[in-house]
Design a protein around this motif. Structure first.
Motif: not given
Length: 854
Positions: A731-737, A763-764, A796-802
């Motif tokens: 259902e959802l994709q998250v790219l963690w940085i 979005t892509e 997009i998820a940046r560590q401890n930011f988003d």
């Protein structure tokens, strides 16, 4: 090789539950991993073909494989909880493995597999057993020189019709065996269009608003026709201002006519099935019907202000038309799309969804078809109007039954009427507030349709996803006017059926539509012992109409070995089916219960008991000589505890607050999901994309096939702050940085060197001419292909930011999150259940009183 860095702390998210009392330390690296089993099975079947004869181990549902039908249907069409059927009810009860089959009768096949054989039957129809109605199949036998055949389901001998007769050879096989696919293949399609005995019945209870429907309603049955679609669009102020209406119009135009770039090249191909009639309806506080006949230069709009008693003011010939010529339809879509720019005067914030669905049903009641609705505003006008709940907010308890049951019986009645008429209803939702999916979602749930849920709809982000979902909807293998029957051999009886369908009687579910993505489960009970010297047989027959108007019966057959020993039953058990059954069992409890005292916590405890009972049964019957305090897990159920824990953390069951609409949406989705989708939703696939080697996820120079990288376990314990991780739950994709991610990797993937310059609104992924970018985009493209082209939202998820890191953290199923235990703690709890039962010599089974010691 990039710098490894250090393990990260647990990402910020809601706290989980704690395990009270003493717990022995368990090293996370040493507990059973579901990923190891997935990867081992993937490697095993990468270059091996699965042969479907009984007696072999079946590939896991998460594995891509090629099957050769040898008389048993492919596991893509049917999977069972154990491929060695217990011989007696006593053995089945002792082992606590539910006897379940999950059917996905129209599942997509691999391009390398043979298509399902199509068999013309003529006026007489396919050969069927005179006693039980079962269809002739590879597991029946021929007697009396070929003049009779013995049913493998009920053992009755049926006379062979003269036009089906064939002499037998010395092995009692028919001489025309090689010319009869139904005697060789486990899955076949019988064409029965010419036999009115197999035609769809007209609905048993036509209502007054069907006034201008076709006169064929007076007949008991109706001739098969090509699929008809009615598209109903919400034109309320919320739908216009959010951009949802405009995005829906763009998606419809692309599906109808394709999309072209400025240079004239084709960006997206038209994909609506040929010669399918369509109609368009819009609604707010009134109902708007459109005459789209090509006799008019522009569409003629008819407004029905009396939405309490809707009717269809047009004959079907003017309402349902072919999408070509396209001028009139494009004119209507253009005018609707322009509303976002020039907001029409008198636009309202109301919706008469129920009336729109009733009018759409009136148009299709004589033929069957598919209603595709686009919804933004809760229905507060017309048929099935819903009064807004006074406290639909976080102050409500998660066990409040008003959030899980339809508040107006009109919605359940409408869903049943749609199923009876062979009409499926699909809802695309983009709500800006609570829309009560428990009520309006009853229509797609009972008619076999879909719900697509887009909370906080953003056109740039969600518009392409909406289009891909609509494209998949009209291109996948879809049937309508469906009824089915599941039969089992002597000694077995069908018990409960679970899925998104209407059940007018206990054994014959009715689907308005049934498609390639839908599955349903059937549980069985023993009524007599089964001889271990014969096969236990299961047959599912789906009577349906195809999109191109052909009436068929799809028959799915399975013959299983029978086991007298507990070890053989466990050896051939299918954990994926057991877990999917647990999910459906929970969804059904939430869907049908009206008991005020039943709480979600009781369902969660029951699930833990079921998990413990299966492992205890193995300990008791297959490993009794081991040390009492040792945790013994059978090979087939190594992932059972973590997947059971994942069910407890899933949105329909988790203990923390979840928006009621989201909870009910996931309940609907999982009740009809395939086994594969269920497993990947419960334990999301996670990849360490920063650690890809030079050749992975790139086309092989000779074969052109790109090998996908191995998965990793879903826990922060295995992550590093220098890494980049992709997680996907279907259902959802998250790219963690990670904060210490290599600037070179960031440049290769995003075109920037600094983590703070990464655009989290993407979005892509941008198209970069780097190896790393191509690899990650190929992985995402492969995931999209596996979903039939349906795109998934990417965050997009940046560590401890988003904020997206919260979603990412909640998908780490082995962590201490989602108001539930971490995997090591949960394994300790299950171990404690089993150890106490072993030491006390007591029984341990679902429903037993095992909670007191803890």
């Amino acid at each position: 090789m990039y710098a490894q860095g250090t393990h990260i702390p647990q990402p910020p998210h809601s706290a989980g539950a704690t395990l009270s009392g003493f717990r022995a330390h368990i090293e996370p690296h040493q507990i059973p991993s579901p990923v190891d089993s997935i990867e081992d099975d993937r490697v095993k079947w990468a270059n091996q073909t699965y042969m479907t004869l009984p007696g072999s181990h079946v590939p896991q549902s998460t594995t891509e494989f090629v099957a050769i039908d040898q008389g048993n249907s492919s596991p893509k069409f049917i999977r069972v909880s154990t491929w060695n059927m217990p011989s007696t009810s006593r053995l089945a009860e002792d082992l606590n493995i539910p006897i379940v089959a999950i059917f996905q009768p129209f599942a997509d096949l691999d391009d390398r597999e043979e298509p399902v054989p199509l068999i013309e039957c003529g006026e007489s129809g396919p050969a069927r057993c005179e006693k039980c109605g079962g269809y002739v199949n590879p597991w029946c036998t021929w007697t009396a020189g070929g003049t009779r055949w013995k049913c493998n389901l009920c053992a009755h001998e049926t006379r062979v019709e003269s036009d089906y007769f064939s002499a037998l050879d010395a092995n009692f096989a028919r001489l025309d065996y090689s010319e009869r696919p139904e005697l060789q293949k486990g899955t076949v399609d019988f064409v029965v269009s010419s036999s009115s005995d197999y035609w769809a019945s007209n609905p048993p209870r036509p209502n007054s608003f069907y006034g201008l429907a076709d006169s064929t309603l007076r007949d008991a049955v109706r001739r098969p026709q090509k699929m008809r679609y009615v598209f109903a669009l919400d034109v309320s102020s919320a739908s216009v201002t959010s951009g949802f209406l405009a995005s829906a119009c763009v998606a419809l135009r692309t599906v109808f006519y394709g999309r072209f770039l400025k240079d004239g090249s084709e960006a997206a191909r038209a994909c609506l099935p040929l010669e399918c009639n369509i109609a368009l309806v819009t609604f707010d506080d009134a109902l708007h019907i459109y005459d789209l006949s090509p006799d008019h230069a522009t569409p003629r709009q008819l407004v029905i202000p009396d939405v309490d008693d809707p009717f269809l003011p047009l004959p079907s010939s003017a309402f349902l038309i072919l999408p070509c010529p396209r001028a009139v339809i494009e004119s209507l879509l253009d005018s609707l799309q322009q509303r976002q720019v020039s907001f029409p005067p008198g636009a309202t914030s109301h919706s008469c969804l129920g009336s729109a669905l009733r009018a759409s049903l009136a148009a299709l009641v004589h033929s069957g078809g598919h209603v595709v609705s686009f919804i933004c505003t809760p229905p507060d006008f017309g048929a099935g109007r819903l009064v807004p709940l006074e406290h639909s907010n976080r102050d409500e308890t998660i066990d409040d039954k008003k959030f899980y049951m339809p508040r107006d019986v009109e919605w359940s009645n409408l869903g049943e009427e749609c199923a009876d008429a062979g009409v499926g209803v699909t809802m695309f939702m983009a709500p800006t507030k609570f829309v009560d999916i428990a009520s309006i979602g009853a229509v797609p749930s009972l008619s076999g349709g879909d719900i697509f849920y887009h909370w906080d709809f953003k056109p740039l982000r969600d518009g392409p996803i909406l289009e891909s979902q609509l494209r998949r909807l009209v291109t996948r293998n879809t049937t309508y006017n469906c009824t089915l029957r599941v039969r089992a051999s002597s000694g077995l009886r069908t018990d409960h059926l679970m899925g998104n369908f209407h059940l007018p009687n206990p054994s014959t579910p009715t689907f308005g539509t049934l498609d390639a993505d839908k599955a349903f489960s059937v549980s069985f009970t023993h009524v007599a012992s089964i001889s271990p010297h014969q096969y236990a047989s299961i047959q599912c027959a789906v009577l349906h109409t195809t999109v191109d108007g052909q009436r068929r019966v799809r028959v799915v057959n399975l013959a299983l070995q029978v086991a007298e020993l507990a070890g053989n039953v466990f050896r051939f058990a299918d954990m994926d089916v057991v877990i999917s059954h647990f999910m459906r069992q929970c969804r059904s409890i939430l869907a049908i219960t009206r008991t005020p005292t039943l709480k979600l916590s009781a369902i969660r405890e029951e699930l833990t008991e079921q998990c413990s009972a299966i492992l205890y049964s193995y300990r008791r019957h297959c490993a009794a000589a081991t040390v009492q305090t040792q945790l013994i897990i059978p090979e087939a159920f190594r992932g059972l505890p973590v997947y059971t824990l994942s069910i407890l953390k899933s949105k329909p069951l988790k203990a923390k607050y979840i928006d009621p609409d989201a909870r009910n949406y996931h309940r609907h989705k999982l009740l009809g999901a395939s086994v594969r989708s269920t497993m990947y939703h419960l334990y999301p696939r996670m990849l360490a994309v920063h650690d890809l080697n030079d050749s992975i996820a790139l086309p092989h120079p000779e074969t052109g096939i790109a090998e996908m990288p191995s998965l990793m376990r879903g826990s922060h314990v295995f992550m590093r702050e220098s890494g980049i991780y992709l997680i996907d739950n279907e259902e959802l994709q998250v790219l963690w940085i990670g904060q210490s991610a290599s600037p070179q990797l960031l440049h290769d993937l995003f075109g920037v060197d600094d983590i703070f310059e990464v655009d989290i609104q993407l979005t892509e992924l941008p198209v970069m001419e780097t190896r790393f970018s191509k690899q990650v985009r190929n992985i995402l493209a492969q995931r999209c292909k596996e979903k039939g082209g349906r795109r998934t939202k990417l965050l997009i998820a940046r560590q401890n930011f988003d904020a997206a890191e919260i979603e990412f953290a909640d998908m780490l199923m082995e962590d201490h999150n989602n108001a539930a235990l971490a995997y090591p703690d949960y394994l300790s709890l299950v171990h404690k259940h089993i150890t106490t039962a072993v030491q006390n010599g007591s029984a341990l089974s679902p429903g037993a009183s095992i909670r007191a010691p803890w």
